[in-house]
Write a protein that holds these residues in place. Structure first.
Motif, short mmCIF file in Angstrom:
data_model
loop_
_atom_site.label_atom_id
_atom_site.label_comp_id
_atom_site.label_asym_id
_atom_site.label_seq_id
_atom_site.Cartn_x
_atom_site.Cartn_y
_atom_site.Cartn_z
N ASN A 15 0.86 -1.18 0.00
CA ASN A 15 0.00 0.00 0.00
C ASN A 15 0.90 1.24 0.00
OD1 ASN A 15 -1.85 2.09 0.44
ND2 ASN A 15 -3.18 0.79 1.69
N ARG A 16 1.34 1.57 -1.18
CA ARG A 16 2.32 2.64 -1.31
C ARG A 16 1.77 3.99 -0.87
NH1 ARG A 16 3.50 6.55 -4.52
NH2 ARG A 16 5.67 7.21 -4.74
N THR A 17 0.54 4.29 -1.23
CA THR A 17 -0.05 5.59 -0.90
C THR A 17 -0.16 5.77 0.61
OG1 THR A 17 -1.27 5.66 -2.97
CG2 THR A 17 -2.04 7.10 -1.21
N GLU A 18 -0.68 4.76 1.30
CA GLU A 18 -0.83 4.86 2.75
C GLU A 18 0.54 4.93 3.43
OE1 GLU A 18 -3.11 5.40 6.13
OE2 GLU A 18 -3.68 5.41 4.01
N SER A 19 1.49 4.15 2.94
CA SER A 19 2.84 4.18 3.50
C SER A 19 3.47 5.55 3.32
CB SER A 19 3.71 3.11 2.82
OG SER A 19 3.15 1.83 2.98
N LEU A 20 3.27 6.13 2.15
CA LEU A 20 3.84 7.45 1.87
C LEU A 20 3.20 8.51 2.75
CD1 LEU A 20 5.97 8.79 0.10
CD2 LEU A 20 4.21 9.13 -1.66
N HIS A 22 2.02 8.09 5.77
CA HIS A 22 2.62 7.93 7.10
C HIS A 22 4.01 8.57 7.14
CE1 HIS A 22 0.06 4.13 8.20
NE2 HIS A 22 -0.66 5.24 8.09
N PHE A 23 4.80 8.28 6.11
CA PHE A 23 6.16 8.83 6.08
C PHE A 23 6.15 10.35 6.00
CE2 PHE A 23 9.40 10.76 3.43
CZ PHE A 23 10.51 10.57 4.24
N ILE A 24 5.35 10.92 5.09
CA ILE A 24 5.33 12.37 4.90
C ILE A 24 4.98 13.08 6.20
CG2 ILE A 24 4.16 14.27 3.72
CD1 ILE A 24 3.73 12.29 1.34
N LYS A 25 4.00 12.56 6.92
CA LYS A 25 3.59 13.17 8.19
C LYS A 25 4.75 13.18 9.18
CE LYS A 25 -0.52 12.22 9.55
NZ LYS A 25 -1.71 11.51 10.12
N GLU A 26 5.44 12.04 9.27
CA GLU A 26 6.55 11.96 10.20
C GLU A 26 7.73 12.82 9.75
OE1 GLU A 26 6.63 10.60 13.24
OE2 GLU A 26 4.48 10.34 12.85
N GLN A 27 7.98 12.88 8.44
CA GLN A 27 9.07 13.72 7.97
C GLN A 27 8.80 15.19 8.29
OE1 GLN A 27 10.03 14.56 3.61
NE2 GLN A 27 11.94 13.61 4.30
N GLU A 85 16.46 7.00 4.03
CA GLU A 85 16.78 6.32 5.29
C GLU A 85 15.55 5.85 6.04
OE1 GLU A 85 18.92 7.32 9.61
OE2 GLU A 85 19.12 8.71 7.92
N LYS A 86 14.47 6.64 6.01
CA LYS A 86 13.35 6.40 6.91
C LYS A 86 12.10 5.82 6.26
CE LYS A 86 15.30 8.54 10.52
NZ LYS A 86 15.65 7.84 11.78
N PHE A 87 11.97 5.91 4.95
CA PHE A 87 10.70 5.54 4.33
C PHE A 87 10.28 4.12 4.66
CE2 PHE A 87 8.38 3.56 0.78
CZ PHE A 87 7.20 4.29 0.87
N HIS A 88 11.19 3.18 4.62
CA HIS A 88 10.81 1.78 4.79
C HIS A 88 10.43 1.42 6.22
CE1 HIS A 88 12.80 1.55 0.80
NE2 HIS A 88 11.78 0.74 0.60
N ASP A 89 10.54 2.38 7.13
CA ASP A 89 10.00 2.16 8.47
C ASP A 89 8.48 2.29 8.49
OD1 ASP A 89 12.61 1.93 9.39
OD2 ASP A 89 12.73 4.02 10.07
N HIS A 90 7.90 2.72 7.38
CA HIS A 90 6.47 3.03 7.34
C HIS A 90 5.70 2.16 6.36
CE1 HIS A 90 7.17 6.68 9.76
NE2 HIS A 90 8.28 6.78 9.07
N CYS A 91 6.27 1.05 5.93
CA CYS A 91 5.63 0.23 4.90
C CYS A 91 4.39 -0.47 5.43
CB CYS A 91 6.62 -0.81 4.36
SG CYS A 91 7.91 -0.09 3.33
N VAL A 92 3.32 -0.38 4.65
CA VAL A 92 2.02 -0.98 4.99
C VAL A 92 1.60 -1.89 3.84
CG1 VAL A 92 -0.41 -0.51 5.50
CG2 VAL A 92 1.37 1.06 6.33
N ALA A 93 1.14 -3.09 4.17
CA ALA A 93 0.65 -4.02 3.15
C ALA A 93 -0.75 -3.65 2.72
CB ALA A 93 0.66 -5.45 3.69
N GLN A 127 11.49 -6.62 1.75
CA GLN A 127 11.95 -7.08 3.06
C GLN A 127 11.12 -6.48 4.19
OE1 GLN A 127 16.04 -5.83 2.77
NE2 GLN A 127 16.71 -7.76 1.83
N ALA A 128 10.73 -5.21 4.05
CA ALA A 128 9.94 -4.55 5.09
C ALA A 128 8.58 -5.22 5.26
CB ALA A 128 9.76 -3.07 4.77
N LEU A 129 8.05 -5.78 4.18
CA LEU A 129 6.76 -6.46 4.22
C LEU A 129 6.90 -7.97 4.46
CD1 LEU A 129 4.99 -4.69 1.20
CD2 LEU A 129 4.64 -4.24 3.64
N SER A 130 8.14 -8.43 4.63
CA SER A 130 8.42 -9.86 4.86
C SER A 130 7.84 -10.74 3.76
CB SER A 130 7.88 -10.29 6.24
OG SER A 130 8.47 -9.53 7.27
N LEU A 131 8.08 -10.35 2.51
CA LEU A 131 7.51 -11.06 1.38
C LEU A 131 8.42 -12.15 0.81
CD1 LEU A 131 5.96 -8.09 -0.65
CD2 LEU A 131 4.77 -9.71 0.83
#
Length: 229
Positions: A15-20, A22-27, A85-93, A127-131
């Motif tokens: 879920n790229r849009t939702e992950s992005l 989350h990341f944008i808000k934290e950035q 550095e930080k985007f993949h901390d926010h990955c959502v399936a 890897q972040a999604l354990s696929l």
């Protein structure tokens, strides 16, 4: 009978849009002391607009942001490096992914991923999604030297799995790169409706939730069994 199911990554399993979002808000929260002339909602809106569903490189996205907000080149580099550095901390399936895999793991069906993108970045997403352990083959365009909608990347995946297009399903969200390209080769296609694109006219099935993929698979196999009797 269906022997393989192949998937796109961004907007399909990921879920790229939702992950992005989350990341944008934290950035913004990390750097709001330097992004002083725009609020978070506007920063989010502009980022998503400039990003164009991932089809614009992030260096260009940040360049457009600093130009609009009259920020420094140094901050552009800082924000871009922060993204790397930080985007993949926010990955959502995508919804329903775990239920789908719970069904597929007990079936004699091979699984593959075909995704456009940079090898290192897409590998981190996987890897972040354990696929990794779910799939027999994963093709990333930069590593392969070919991109969807090229027929070559689809046929290479089929060759690796030793199946024909008629024995495979392709699941994706992009009308041209995924659905039209896979349909031309002879796949049964499932379009993921995620709000990013208009519905393609030629998709065999459409779903909003990956948990529906097993039901479609069962439907196709029942139909094929009846036709072969």
């Amino acid at each position: 009978m269906i022997k393989a199911v192949l998937f796109d990554l961004d907007g399909t399993l990921f879920n790229r849009t939702e992950s992005l979002r989350h990341f944008i808000k934290e950035q913004y929260r990390r750097w709001d002391h330097q992004i002083t002339n725009v609020n978070m909602d506007q920063y989010m809106s502009d980022f998503l607009k400039f990003d164009e569903n991932g089809y614009v490189h992030k260096e260009s996205v940040y360049l457009q942001l600093i130009q609009k907000y009259n920020l420094t080149d140094e901050l552009k580099l800082t924000l871009y490096n922060d993204y790397q550095e930080k985007f993949h901390d926010h990955c959502v399936a995508m919804d329903g992914m775990d239920e789908m895999f719970a069904y597929l793991k007990n079936k004699d069906i091979q699984l593959g991923i075909i995704t456009n993108g940079e090898t290192v970045f897409q590998t981190k997403t996987i890897q972040a999604l354990s696929l990794e352990d779910h799939f027999q083959t994963i093709l990333i365009s930069e590593n392969e030297g070919i991109r969807k909608p090229s027929e070559a990347i689809f046929t290479k995946c089929l060759h690796q799995l030793k199946v024909s297009p008629k024995e495979a399903i392709y699941v994706g969200d992009h009308p041209e790169n995924d659905i039209q390209a896979a349909a031309r080769i002879g796949f049964t296609t499932i379009w993921i409706e995620n709000g990013c694109y208009d519905e393609p006219s030629i998709a065999d099935f459409k779903v909003k939730d990956l948990s529906h993929v097993p039901m479609i698979l069962e439907q196709i196999n029942r139909r094929n069994t009846v036709e072969n009797e």
